[in-house]
Scaffold this motif. Sequence first.
Motif, PDB file in Angstrom:
ATOM      1  N   LEU A  20       0.815  -1.198   0.000  1.00  0.00           N
ATOM      2  CA  LEU A  20       0.000   0.000   0.000  1.00  0.00           C
ATOM      3  C   LEU A  20       0.848   1.246   0.000  1.00  0.00           C
ATOM      4  CD1 LEU A  20      -2.484  -1.457   2.556  1.00  0.00           C
ATOM      5  CD2 LEU A  20      -2.852  -1.179   0.152  1.00  0.00           C
ATOM      6  N   CYS A  21       1.913   1.253  -0.770  1.00  0.00           N
ATOM      7  CA  CYS A  21       2.792   2.389  -0.892  1.00  0.00           C
ATOM      8  C   CYS A  21       3.244   2.496  -2.331  1.00  0.00           C
ATOM      9  CB  CYS A  21       4.008   2.113  -0.058  1.00  0.00           C
ATOM     10  SG  CYS A  21       4.306   3.280   1.145  1.00  0.00           S
ATOM     11  N   ARG A 152      -5.231  13.627   1.274  1.00  0.00           N
ATOM     12  CA  ARG A 152      -4.117  14.417   0.750  1.00  0.00           C
ATOM     13  C   ARG A 152      -3.870  14.008  -0.698  1.00  0.00           C
ATOM     14  NH1 ARG A 152       0.294  14.428   5.759  1.00  0.00           N
ATOM     15  NH2 ARG A 152      -1.227  14.970   7.400  1.00  0.00           N
ATOM     16  N   ILE A 153      -3.644  14.990  -1.543  1.00  0.00           N
ATOM     17  CA  ILE A 153      -3.382  14.714  -2.960  1.00  0.00           C
ATOM     18  C   ILE A 153      -2.025  15.278  -3.340  1.00  0.00           C
ATOM     19  CG2 ILE A 153      -4.138  15.119  -5.332  1.00  0.00           C
ATOM     20  CD1 ILE A 153      -6.986  15.185  -4.363  1.00  0.00           C
ATOM     21  N   PHE A 154      -1.214  14.449  -3.980  1.00  0.00           N
ATOM     22  CA  PHE A 154       0.115  14.823  -4.451  1.00  0.00           C
ATOM     23  C   PHE A 154       0.217  14.531  -5.940  1.00  0.00           C
ATOM     24  CE2 PHE A 154       0.480  13.569  -0.063  1.00  0.00           C
ATOM     25  CZ  PHE A 154       1.438  14.380   0.501  1.00  0.00           C
ATOM     26  N   GLN A 155       1.003  15.337  -6.641  1.00  0.00           N
ATOM     27  CA  GLN A 155       1.414  14.935  -7.982  1.00  0.00           C
ATOM     28  C   GLN A 155       2.622  14.028  -7.830  1.00  0.00           C
ATOM     29  OE1 GLN A 155       1.994  18.106 -10.809  1.00  0.00           O
ATOM     30  NE2 GLN A 155       1.649  16.721 -12.507  1.00  0.00           N
ATOM     31  N   GLU A 156       2.697  13.004  -8.665  1.00  0.00           N
ATOM     32  CA  GLU A 156       3.765  12.015  -8.531  1.00  0.00           C
ATOM     33  C   GLU A 156       5.138  12.689  -8.495  1.00  0.00           C
ATOM     34  OE1 GLU A 156       5.214   7.862 -10.650  1.00  0.00           O
ATOM     35  OE2 GLU A 156       4.463   9.505 -11.880  1.00  0.00           O
ATOM     36  N   GLY A 157       5.939  12.307  -7.504  1.00  0.00           N
ATOM     37  CA  GLY A 157       7.293  12.822  -7.395  1.00  0.00           C
ATOM     38  C   GLY A 157       7.411  14.175  -6.730  1.00  0.00           C
ATOM     39  N   ARG A 187      -3.749  10.092  -0.840  1.00  0.00           N
ATOM     40  CA  ARG A 187      -3.292   9.401   0.362  1.00  0.00           C
ATOM     41  C   ARG A 187      -4.129   9.796   1.563  1.00  0.00           C
ATOM     42  NH1 ARG A 187       2.829  10.709   1.331  1.00  0.00           N
ATOM     43  NH2 ARG A 187       2.113  10.146   3.410  1.00  0.00           N
ATOM     44  N   CYS A 188      -4.003   9.014   2.622  1.00  0.00           N
ATOM     45  CA  CYS A 188      -4.610   9.347   3.909  1.00  0.00           C
ATOM     46  C   CYS A 188      -3.503   9.674   4.899  1.00  0.00           C
ATOM     47  CB  CYS A 188      -5.449   8.185   4.436  1.00  0.00           C
ATOM     48  SG  CYS A 188      -6.155   8.503   6.081  1.00  0.00           S
ATOM     49  N   GLY A 189      -3.627  10.838   5.556  1.00  0.00           N
ATOM     50  CA  GLY A 189      -2.612  11.251   6.510  1.00  0.00           C
ATOM     51  C   GLY A 189      -2.714  10.557   7.848  1.00  0.00           C
ATOM     52  N   TRP A 197      -4.037   5.695  -7.053  1.00  0.00           N
ATOM     53  CA  TRP A 197      -3.529   6.448  -8.193  1.00  0.00           C
ATOM     54  C   TRP A 197      -4.679   7.098  -8.954  1.00  0.00           C
ATOM     55  CZ3 TRP A 197       1.454   7.470  -9.133  1.00  0.00           C
ATOM     56  CH2 TRP A 197       2.439   6.625  -8.618  1.00  0.00           C
ATOM     57  N   VAL A 198      -4.470   8.329  -9.396  1.00  0.00           N
ATOM     58  CA  VAL A 198      -5.382   8.973 -10.345  1.00  0.00           C
ATOM     59  C   VAL A 198      -4.553   9.392 -11.551  1.00  0.00           C
ATOM     60  CG1 VAL A 198      -7.011  10.837 -10.775  1.00  0.00           C
ATOM     61  CG2 VAL A 198      -6.882   9.804  -8.496  1.00  0.00           C
TER      62      VAL A 198
END
Length: 261
Positions: A20-21, A152-157, A187-189, A197-198
């Motif tokens: 899950l990572c 939480r939403i991140f762009q890859e990298g 992700r969940c904090g 993934w989106v």
Amino acid sequence: MVNKLAWPGTLAAQPARGLLCPTPAPAFISLLVFALWAAPAESAQVEGQVRLDGPVPKAEKVTIEPKKGNHSTEGCGSLVKDSQQLLVDGSGAVKNAVVWLDVPVVAAEGQGAQAPVLIDQKQCVFEPHVVAIPLSREISVRNSDSVIHNIRIFQEGEPSMLMHQWQKADAADIPWRFSEPGRYVVRCGVHHWMYSWVFVAPGGLVAVTDEAGRFTLAGVPKGRHTLHVWHEKLGTRDLLVQVREEGTKVDPIHMALPKDS
């Protein structure tokens, strides 16, 4: 095979292996095909399958170990979770590969806005694991658990968060629209093992392979196009396809695990 989960400090720094990572490079929806276009008079359908080269690996499981004094795993069901990183059936068919074409999108006449694509949280796992949408479409994050989550939403990298919002049990769904194409991680904090993934495609012709590794892209203009494939563990592939009026079924697309995996 049961792995213990080690979570890195940030997504970009040291992605963990296992369930899950995400690593750089049961399904809520088996097949995701999102196309927002007016099919040209001369358009067709492209079908295919993504397959794994080499022996089929054993399905992995990961044990989640709560930190001492931390009750964040309460309400999460079993702490032995099925890995979602590489799902391959006995024949070698690969699920959750993203397939797309860079074809300009024209909105269909009279077509209204499409509903957001749902990403749910069930027993502290995001479902589905992979979502693919055109840039014009939103996602909506739901909490079906009895515990609080921290979206939480991140762009890859990229280490910086694009969005950060708490979501209690039974709270309203959280909508989000992306500003540019790319790969993003939700992700969940609170529950550090949770992610989804989106994939935001530059055009409207995009699909995610189902349990049989199959995909369908409809409304493809006739002619020669580059078909793109991405999978979180298997990397990327590009291939030229000739789309005929009667439709095109491409040969199986083979992908392999990196040698160091």
